[in-house]
Design a protein around this motif. Structure first.
Motif, PDB file in Angstrom:
ATOM      1  N   GLN A   3     -31.834  16.564  47.919  1.00  0.00           N
ATOM      2  CA  GLN A   3     -32.313  15.289  47.402  1.00  0.00           C
ATOM      3  C   GLN A   3     -33.437  15.572  46.421  1.00  0.00           C
ATOM      4  O   GLN A   3     -34.435  16.199  46.782  1.00  0.00           O
ATOM      5  N   MET A   4     -33.253  15.122  45.191  1.00  0.00           N
ATOM      6  CA  MET A   4     -34.224  15.392  44.131  1.00  0.00           C
ATOM      7  C   MET A   4     -34.818  14.074  43.656  1.00  0.00           C
ATOM      8  O   MET A   4     -34.104  13.229  43.117  1.00  0.00           O
ATOM      9  N   ASN A   5     -36.109  13.910  43.867  1.00  0.00           N
ATOM     10  CA  ASN A   5     -36.825  12.714  43.447  1.00  0.00           C
ATOM     11  C   ASN A   5     -37.862  13.068  42.388  1.00  0.00           C
ATOM     12  O   ASN A   5     -38.224  14.233  42.222  1.00  0.00           O
ATOM     13  N   SER A   6     -38.344  12.052  41.708  1.00  0.00           N
ATOM     14  CA  SER A   6     -39.375  12.243  40.674  1.00  0.00           C
ATOM     15  C   SER A   6     -38.996  13.377  39.732  1.00  0.00           C
ATOM     16  O   SER A   6     -39.812  14.260  39.435  1.00  0.00           O
ATOM     17  N   LEU A   7     -37.778  13.333  39.249  1.00  0.00           N
ATOM     18  CA  LEU A   7     -37.280  14.411  38.401  1.00  0.00           C
ATOM     19  C   LEU A   7     -38.050  14.493  37.086  1.00  0.00           C
ATOM     20  O   LEU A   7     -38.496  13.463  36.536  1.00  0.00           O
ATOM     21  N   LYS A   8     -38.192  15.720  36.620  1.00  0.00           N
ATOM     22  CA  LYS A   8     -38.914  15.997  35.379  1.00  0.00           C
ATOM     23  C   LYS A   8     -37.979  16.694  34.394  1.00  0.00           C
ATOM     24  O   LYS A   8     -37.009  17.345  34.817  1.00  0.00           O
ATOM     25  N   PRO A   9     -38.254  16.612  33.099  1.00  0.00           N
ATOM     26  CA  PRO A   9     -37.412  17.317  32.124  1.00  0.00           C
ATOM     27  C   PRO A   9     -37.288  18.810  32.430  1.00  0.00           C
ATOM     28  O   PRO A   9     -36.222  19.401  32.184  1.00  0.00           O
ATOM     29  N   GLU A  10     -38.325  19.406  32.983  1.00  0.00           N
ATOM     30  CA  GLU A  10     -38.270  20.837  33.294  1.00  0.00           C
ATOM     31  C   GLU A  10     -37.382  21.157  34.490  1.00  0.00           C
ATOM     32  O   GLU A  10     -37.155  22.329  34.802  1.00  0.00           O
ATOM     33  N   ASP A  11     -36.855  20.151  35.153  1.00  0.00           N
ATOM     34  CA  ASP A  11     -35.868  20.360  36.216  1.00  0.00           C
ATOM     35  C   ASP A  11     -34.459  20.528  35.656  1.00  0.00           C
ATOM     36  O   ASP A  11     -33.516  20.827  36.402  1.00  0.00           O
ATOM     37  N   THR A  12     -34.302  20.323  34.359  1.00  0.00           N
ATOM     38  CA  THR A  12     -32.994  20.462  33.722  1.00  0.00           C
ATOM     39  C   THR A  12     -32.479  21.891  33.877  1.00  0.00           C
ATOM     40  O   THR A  12     -33.166  22.847  33.521  1.00  0.00           O
ATOM     41  N   ALA A  13     -31.286  22.028  34.434  1.00  0.00           N
ATOM     42  CA  ALA A  13     -30.706  23.347  34.694  1.00  0.00           C
ATOM     43  C   ALA A  13     -29.318  23.165  35.301  1.00  0.00           C
ATOM     44  O   ALA A  13     -28.930  22.042  35.659  1.00  0.00           O
ATOM     45  N   VAL A  14     -28.616  24.273  35.425  1.00  0.00           N
ATOM     46  CA  VAL A  14     -27.414  24.299  36.251  1.00  0.00           C
ATOM     47  C   VAL A  14     -27.859  24.672  37.662  1.00  0.00           C
ATOM     48  O   VAL A  14     -28.563  25.666  37.853  1.00  0.00           O
ATOM     49  N   TYR A  15     -27.459  23.867  38.627  1.00  0.00           N
ATOM     50  CA  TYR A  15     -27.854  24.074  40.011  1.00  0.00           C
ATOM     51  C   TYR A  15     -26.683  24.694  40.784  1.00  0.00           C
ATOM     52  O   TYR A  15     -25.555  24.199  40.719  1.00  0.00           O
ATOM     53  N   TYR A  16     -26.988  25.757  41.501  1.00  0.00           N
ATOM     54  CA  TYR A  16     -25.990  26.483  42.274  1.00  0.00           C
ATOM     55  C   TYR A  16     -26.374  26.462  43.759  1.00  0.00           C
ATOM     56  O   TYR A  16     -27.550  26.619  44.097  1.00  0.00           O
ATOM     57  N   CYS A  17     -25.391  26.314  44.600  1.00  0.00           N
ATOM     58  CA  CYS A  17     -25.660  26.481  46.031  1.00  0.00           C
ATOM     59  C   CYS A  17     -25.122  27.843  46.458  1.00  0.00           C
ATOM     60  O   CYS A  17     -24.236  28.411  45.802  1.00  0.00           O
ATOM     61  N   ASN A  18     -25.673  28.358  47.533  1.00  0.00           N
ATOM     62  CA  ASN A  18     -25.104  29.555  48.126  1.00  0.00           C
ATOM     63  C   ASN A  18     -25.144  29.463  49.637  1.00  0.00           C
ATOM     64  O   ASN A  18     -25.839  28.629  50.212  1.00  0.00           O
ATOM     65  N   ALA A  19     -24.341  30.293  50.248  1.00  0.00           N
ATOM     66  CA  ALA A  19     -24.243  30.312  51.708  1.00  0.00           C
ATOM     67  C   ALA A  19     -24.141  31.768  52.154  1.00  0.00           C
ATOM     68  O   ALA A  19     -23.401  32.551  51.557  1.00  0.00           O
ATOM     69  N   HIS A  20     -24.902  32.100  53.190  1.00  0.00           N
ATOM     70  CA  HIS A  20     -24.936  33.466  53.690  1.00  0.00           C
ATOM     71  C   HIS A  20     -24.136  33.562  54.988  1.00  0.00           C
ATOM     72  O   HIS A  20     -24.315  32.748  55.899  1.00  0.00           O
ATOM     73  N   PHE A  21     -23.287  34.563  55.025  1.00  0.00           N
ATOM     74  CA  PHE A  21     -22.503  34.861  56.218  1.00  0.00           C
ATOM     75  C   PHE A  21     -22.821  36.310  56.574  1.00  0.00           C
ATOM     76  O   PHE A  21     -22.166  37.236  56.111  1.00  0.00           O
ATOM     77  N   GLY A  22     -23.863  36.504  57.365  1.00  0.00           N
ATOM     78  CA  GLY A  22     -24.318  37.858  57.621  1.00  0.00           C
ATOM     79  C   GLY A  22     -24.796  38.490  56.325  1.00  0.00           C
ATOM     80  O   GLY A  22     -25.653  37.957  55.639  1.00  0.00           O
ATOM     81  N   ALA A  23     -24.196  39.623  55.972  1.00  0.00           N
ATOM     82  CA  ALA A  23     -24.597  40.331  54.755  1.00  0.00           C
ATOM     83  C   ALA A  23     -23.840  39.862  53.511  1.00  0.00           C
ATOM     84  O   ALA A  23     -24.069  40.375  52.416  1.00  0.00           O
ATOM     85  N   ILE A  24     -22.957  38.903  53.663  1.00  0.00           N
ATOM     86  CA  ILE A  24     -22.139  38.426  52.551  1.00  0.00           C
ATOM     87  C   ILE A  24     -22.649  37.065  52.090  1.00  0.00           C
ATOM     88  O   ILE A  24     -22.947  36.196  52.910  1.00  0.00           O
ATOM     89  N   THR A  25     -22.738  36.922  50.772  1.00  0.00           N
ATOM     90  CA  THR A  25     -23.202  35.665  50.173  1.00  0.00           C
ATOM     91  C   THR A  25     -22.140  35.120  49.232  1.00  0.00           C
ATOM     92  O   THR A  25     -21.590  35.865  48.412  1.00  0.00           O
ATOM     93  N   TYR A  26     -21.866  33.840  49.367  1.00  0.00           N
ATOM     94  CA  TYR A  26     -20.943  33.162  48.463  1.00  0.00           C
ATOM     95  C   TYR A  26     -21.720  32.137  47.625  1.00  0.00           C
ATOM     96  O   TYR A  26     -22.694  31.554  48.099  1.00  0.00           O
ATOM     97  N   TRP A  27     -21.227  31.915  46.413  1.00  0.00           N
ATOM     98  CA  TRP A  27     -21.868  30.985  45.487  1.00  0.00           C
ATOM     99  C   TRP A  27     -20.891  29.907  45.053  1.00  0.00           C
ATOM    100  O   TRP A  27     -19.681  30.147  44.943  1.00  0.00           O
TER     101      TRP A  27
END
Length: 115
Positions: free
Chosen positions: A81-105
């Motif tokens: 949840q992103m509130n009070s957004l600013k121009p400097e928040d402009t970007a591509v947002y990525y999520c990731n998830a960790h499964f032990g030593a493995i990370t998915y994006w």
């Protein structure tokens, strides 16, 4: 195969809000830490927020007090949840998830904040 799909990005004016979602699908037992990162043009990818399987959270200083990360373990989904957004928040947002030593994006979702 594990797949992460983000949604909820878009264009807003400064001061506005957006809620990002990241749904995880595939064959796995449980997800460890989940996080949100962002990458602005010409900049390195940076951590925005992290949430552990137990619900502990960590935020970048630049978003503390404005962004909230949460997760629904039953739905294997993490939210931002992103509130009070600013121009400097402009970007591509990525999520990731960790499964032990493995990370998915995920593939990323664009957030654009205009002044």
């Amino acid at each position: 195969q594990v797949r992460l799909v983000e949604s909820g990005g878009g264009s807003v004016q400064a001061g506005g809000s957006l809620r990002l979602s990241c749904a995880t699908s595939g064959s796995f037992f449980s997800i460890d830490d989940m996080g949100w990162y962002r990458q602005a043009p010409g900049k390195q990818r940076e951590l925005v927020a992290l949430i552990t399987i137990g619900g502990s959270t960590n935020y970048a200083d630049s978003v503390k007090g404005r962004f909230t990360i949460s997760r629904d373990n039953a739905k294997n989904t993490v939210y931002l949840q992103m509130n009070s957004l600013k121009p400097e928040d402009t970007a591509v947002y990525y999520c990731n998830a960790h499964f032990g030593a493995i990370t998915y994006w995920g593939q990323g979702t664009q957030v654009t904040v205009s002044s």
